[in-house]
Design a protein around this motif. Structure first.
Motif: not given
Length: 282
Positions: A139-151
């Motif tokens: 959905w969000l790609g491999i960059f910062e957005t997906s990491k922040v969403a998971l946290i």
């Protein structure tokens, strides 16, 4: 009669000085007790490797781990990884706290909203953190957005449950008193619900922060090139157990520091509590 009146007057300043001295001693002694166990274990393992009971290859001694941390710090690499991980945790924690607080308050205050929202939230809470990774990448790609969403997902659930559970556990008699005084909805929240919910909310924030630090590792497995999670993966791939333990140690220190900051910030808000203090703590 004069002696009876003057003796307490003479003893009172001494008693106050002794009490103040005891409080100062306790203020420094209590935090120091928390480092006794990890320091003892570290020293025991250092002695075990030094005496030849273990070669320290797979579990390096603390001196080697400390040397690795210093080496990373001198190169500037450590600060870059720490800053990256801290920024991700801060962003995810903020997003998770805001959404968890809002939905938890709505579910706790309005019964129909709880019946609509809570079953779905409870079902989503059972999904393992690693299961979100491929979906967020898609959905969000491999960059910062997906990491922040998971946290944020990791932080959301304990905050949501803490707020909703705290509101539902508010003493009904206190609410009835507010209704007797004809408090409006906002006044009821501000003067009755908020003080009653605050202690449990602080606990929920601390639990959510702990899960945020756990989820950031899974987040940094998603193709990250910076961060403490990247240090873990890099140490595994290159066979550097000292680097892995260095990253774990830094995770522990940062997690404890941020938890202490939440406790420090929220302590003035909870001074009204007349709670039980085990062991005579004040």
């Amino acid at each position: 009669m004069t002696m009876t009146l003057e003796t307490p007057a003479l003893e009172r300043p001494e008693t106050r000085d002794r009490s103040a001295s005891n409080r100062r001693w306790q203020r420094f002694a209590r935090p120091a007790l928390g480092v006794v166990l990890p320091l003892t274990l570290a020293l025991a393992w250092e002695l075990a490797v030094w005496s030849g009971w273990s070669n320290g290859r797979l579990v390096p001694p603390p001196s080697r781990v400390f040397a690795t941390i210093m080496e990373l710090a001198r190169s500037g690499e450590l600060w870059r990884h720490i800053t990256t991980t801290l920024s991700r945790v801060a962003a995810g924690f903020g997003l998770g706290v805001v959404t968890g607080t809002l939905l938890g308050a709505i579910s706790g205050y309005w019964g129909i909203a709880r019946r609509l929202l809570d079953p779905t939230v409870q079902a989503l809470r059972a999904i393992p953190s690693i299961a979100w990774v491929p979906l967020f990448i898609l959905w969000l790609g491999i960059f910062e957005t997906s990491k922040v969403a998971l946290i944020a997902v990791g932080v959301f659930f304990p905050v949501y449950l803490g707020v909703m559970g705290a509101i539902l556990s508010v003493d009904r008699k206190i609410v009835e008193v507010g209704r007797t005084f004809r408090l409006s909805g906002p006044a009821m929240i501000r003067r009755i619900l908020l003080p009653a919910v605050l202690p449990a909310y602080v606990v929920a924030l601390r639990v959510g922060l702990g899960l945020g630090w756990m989820f950031v590792v899974a987040a940094e497995f998603m193709g990250a090139s910076e961060g403490l999670g990247y240090l873990l993966i890099d140490g595994q791939q290159l066979g550097k157990p000292a680097q892995i333990l260095a990253a774990i140690t830094i995770f522990a220190l940062l997690g404890k520091t941020t938890d202490w900051l939440i406790e420090l910030i929220t302590t003035p808000l909870l001074r009204w509590q007349d709670a039980f203090r085990p062991g005579g703590e004040t």
